[in-house]
Design an enzyme around this catalytic site. Structure first.
Site, PDB file in Angstrom:
ATOM      1  N   ARG A  50       0.841  -1.193   0.000  1.00  0.00           N
ATOM      2  CA  ARG A  50       0.000   0.000   0.000  1.00  0.00           C
ATOM      3  C   ARG A  50       0.878   1.245   0.000  1.00  0.00           C
ATOM      4  O   ARG A  50       2.077   1.190   0.284  1.00  0.00           O
ATOM      5  CB  ARG A  50      -0.902   0.009   1.242  1.00  0.00           C
ATOM      6  CG  ARG A  50      -1.803  -1.220   1.376  1.00  0.00           C
ATOM      7  CD  ARG A  50      -2.526  -1.197   2.713  1.00  0.00           C
ATOM      8  NE  ARG A  50      -3.454  -2.311   2.873  1.00  0.00           N
ATOM      9  CZ  ARG A  50      -3.121  -3.496   3.369  1.00  0.00           C
ATOM     10  NH1 ARG A  50      -1.869  -3.728   3.765  1.00  0.00           N
ATOM     11  NH2 ARG A  50      -4.027  -4.456   3.504  1.00  0.00           N
ATOM     12  N   HIS A  63      -3.362   3.454  -6.165  1.00  0.00           N
ATOM     13  CA  HIS A  63      -3.781   2.165  -5.596  1.00  0.00           C
ATOM     14  C   HIS A  63      -4.121   1.152  -6.684  1.00  0.00           C
ATOM     15  O   HIS A  63      -4.112  -0.061  -6.437  1.00  0.00           O
ATOM     16  CB  HIS A  63      -4.997   2.379  -4.686  1.00  0.00           C
ATOM     17  CG  HIS A  63      -5.308   1.204  -3.813  1.00  0.00           C
ATOM     18  ND1 HIS A  63      -4.602   0.919  -2.665  1.00  0.00           N
ATOM     19  CD2 HIS A  63      -6.243   0.222  -3.926  1.00  0.00           C
ATOM     20  CE1 HIS A  63      -5.088  -0.171  -2.105  1.00  0.00           C
ATOM     21  NE2 HIS A  63      -6.083  -0.612  -2.843  1.00  0.00           N
ATOM     22  N   ARG A  93      -1.491  -1.556  -7.141  1.00  0.00           N
ATOM     23  CA  ARG A  93      -1.628  -2.702  -6.217  1.00  0.00           C
ATOM     24  C   ARG A  93      -2.702  -3.656  -6.735  1.00  0.00           C
ATOM     25  O   ARG A  93      -2.549  -4.879  -6.687  1.00  0.00           O
ATOM     26  CB  ARG A  93      -1.972  -2.189  -4.819  1.00  0.00           C
ATOM     27  CG  ARG A  93      -2.373  -3.263  -3.799  1.00  0.00           C
ATOM     28  CD  ARG A  93      -2.582  -2.591  -2.446  1.00  0.00           C
ATOM     29  NE  ARG A  93      -3.472  -3.356  -1.573  1.00  0.00           N
ATOM     30  CZ  ARG A  93      -3.056  -4.290  -0.730  1.00  0.00           C
ATOM     31  NH1 ARG A  93      -1.782  -4.597  -0.650  1.00  0.00           N
ATOM     32  NH2 ARG A  93      -3.926  -4.918   0.048  1.00  0.00           N
ATOM     33  N   HIS A 135      -4.014  -9.175   4.184  1.00  0.00           N
ATOM     34  CA  HIS A 135      -5.400  -9.169   4.634  1.00  0.00           C
ATOM     35  C   HIS A 135      -5.665 -10.332   5.576  1.00  0.00           C
ATOM     36  O   HIS A 135      -5.170 -11.438   5.365  1.00  0.00           O
ATOM     37  CB  HIS A 135      -6.361  -9.267   3.443  1.00  0.00           C
ATOM     38  CG  HIS A 135      -6.568  -7.970   2.720  1.00  0.00           C
ATOM     39  ND1 HIS A 135      -7.314  -6.942   3.242  1.00  0.00           N
ATOM     40  CD2 HIS A 135      -6.100  -7.526   1.529  1.00  0.00           C
ATOM     41  CE1 HIS A 135      -7.311  -5.922   2.402  1.00  0.00           C
ATOM     42  NE2 HIS A 135      -6.580  -6.246   1.355  1.00  0.00           N
ATOM     43  N   TYR A 153      -9.859 -11.075  -6.374  1.00  0.00           N
ATOM     44  CA  TYR A 153      -8.840 -11.416  -7.357  1.00  0.00           C
ATOM     45  C   TYR A 153      -8.884 -12.884  -7.775  1.00  0.00           C
ATOM     46  O   TYR A 153      -8.032 -13.343  -8.533  1.00  0.00           O
ATOM     47  CB  TYR A 153      -7.459 -11.076  -6.796  1.00  0.00           C
ATOM     48  CG  TYR A 153      -7.373  -9.622  -6.427  1.00  0.00           C
ATOM     49  CD1 TYR A 153      -7.236  -8.644  -7.398  1.00  0.00           C
ATOM     50  CD2 TYR A 153      -7.468  -9.214  -5.104  1.00  0.00           C
ATOM     51  CE1 TYR A 153      -7.183  -7.303  -7.070  1.00  0.00           C
ATOM     52  CE2 TYR A 153      -7.413  -7.881  -4.760  1.00  0.00           C
ATOM     53  CZ  TYR A 153      -7.276  -6.929  -5.744  1.00  0.00           C
ATOM     54  OH  TYR A 153      -7.236  -5.600  -5.411  1.00  0.00           O
TER      55      TYR A 153
END
Length: 398
Positions: free
Chosen positions: A218, A324, A327, A350, A359
């Site tokens: 991030r 972002h 990412r 996460h 994803y």
């Protein structure tokens, strides 16, 4: 002198001395207005009146019976508890929580701009379901759905605590799905465009783009990255902190949002030469020096980088491109390699599967590979069945 209530057909007859039977719980008296007032001693020892008066003594008696049963069940709530204003309670609610400074800032902003104007002066016990529904609709007409969802989620959490504190009997936030932000999925930036972006940014930010894309870090994790946590010999980056920029512009080092945020991410060997060149020319000196800093040697600010990014957007022909999104592109590429859900969660930092599942959607190439594998399995099974059938036919002819 207080008047006594006239007898009703259901009441026991008075004794010859004119006295009425002693009540086991509570008292009823006739008011000068002709209505009846019920009073009782609460579990806290305070003598309390009913919140309203009654047209008949029977109604007052019935109310006392229900109140006594409520106390015996353990369902009694102090009627004075919910009289605290929402503003006072909500402010204290935030003050009492051990939360990240960024989260605290978000909560206070949501309260000030979206919740307090409607509920700040209201007492907790006076906030009803209909009030929350009207407030939410008004907010949806004024700001984005994602912001309203966050504000509703905060309001619901505060009222849940009030419920646990026995200040209210029921949480008025009962709108199904209102806490879920309906954020549309960002488009995936093609790898070719990512490389265009890397070429378009000033040279000192090329490594920032590459590392952000291919390690799924991030912005705050990149801005807070130290030399000691970038091990190019081992080909890994250790994420142990993040640089946070508050609304007022203040910068400070913080820990990742969750335990899952502390992680070790492998770096593709193809971008290590770019990282070595960056460390030699642009990074802050010293073992604990920041890997990415501003042009004048200060900490890397998102607000200052935005001016550079705006030019990059125009140069690559993607005016809506977010940093972002890099990412997002890296996560999508990782998923396309066949990475498992747990592997994606670890790489992304996460602790829940929700974000990683985004994803897991199949790319067209991956879907074709799956179809080919299924066809191969089918073909193999068909050959087996064909061989078995021939063997049976030969057996019958003998």
């Amino acid at each position: 002198m207080v008047k006594t209530a006239p007898p009703t057909p259901e009441e026991p007859k008075r004794s010859s001395k004119g006295s009425s039977p002693k009540r086991r719980f509570g008292r009823v008296r006739l008011l000068p207005s002709g209505r009846y007032q019920a009073r009782y001693n609460g579990p806290d020892g305070v003598d309390r009146p009913a919140p309203y008066t009654f047209a008949t003594k029977r109604e007052a008696d019935r109310w006392l019976v229900l109140k006594e049963a409520e106390i015996q069940r353990g369902d009694w709530l102090n009627p004075d508890g919910g009289m605290i204003s929402f503003e006072v309670y909500a402010t204290q609610w935030i003050d009492d929580r051990v939360i990240k400074r960024t989260t605290e800032g978000l909560y206070r902003s949501l309260l000030k701009n979206h919740i307090m104007p409607t509920f700040g002066s209201r007492q907790l016990a006076d906030i009803k379901d209909a009030d929350v529904r009207r407030w939410r609709k008004e907010r949806l007409n004024a700001v984005g759905q994602s912001t309203v969802a966050k504000a509703y989620q905060l309001l619901k959490a505060i009222m849940n605590t009030a419920l646990a504190d026995e200040l209210i009997r029921r949480n008025p936030c009962q709108i199904r799905g209102a806490s879920v932000a309906d954020t549309p999925e960002r488009p995936v930036v093609p790898l070719a465009k990512v490389l265009e972006v890397a070429d378009a940014v000033p040279e000192r930010f090329r490594a920032l783009v590459l590392l952000g894309t291919f390690t799924s870090l991030r912005w705050g994790e990149l801005a807070g990255l130290r030399r000691t946590n970038l091990d190019l010999g081992a080909g890994v980056v250790r994420v142990v902190g993040t640089l946070v920029e508050l609304n007022g512009g203040k910068l400070f080092d913080d820990t990742p949002k969750s335990r899952a945020g502390r992680r070790v991410v492998a770096i593709p060997s193809e971008i290590i030469p770019d990282l070595r060149a960056h460390l030699a020319r642009y990074a802050e000196p010293g073992e604990w020096g920041h890997v990415f800093i501003g042009p004048k040697g200060g900490l890397l600010r998102r607000s200052a980088f935005r001016r550079i990014w705006n030019k990059v957007q125009a140069d690559v022909g993607l005016p809506d491109l977010h940093f972002h999104d890099l990412r997002h592109a890296g996560n999508t590429l990782a998923a396309a390699t066949g990475a498992s859900l747990r592997e994606l969660m670890t790489r992304m930092g996460h602790s829940s599967t929700r974000a990683a599942l985004i994803y897991q959607h199949a790319t067209q190439e991956r879907d074709q590979a799956i179809a080919q594998a299924l066809g191969k399995a089918l073909k193999t099974e068909q050959k087996k069945r064909s061989g078995t059938q021939r063997a049976r036919e030969i057996k019958k002819t003998k």
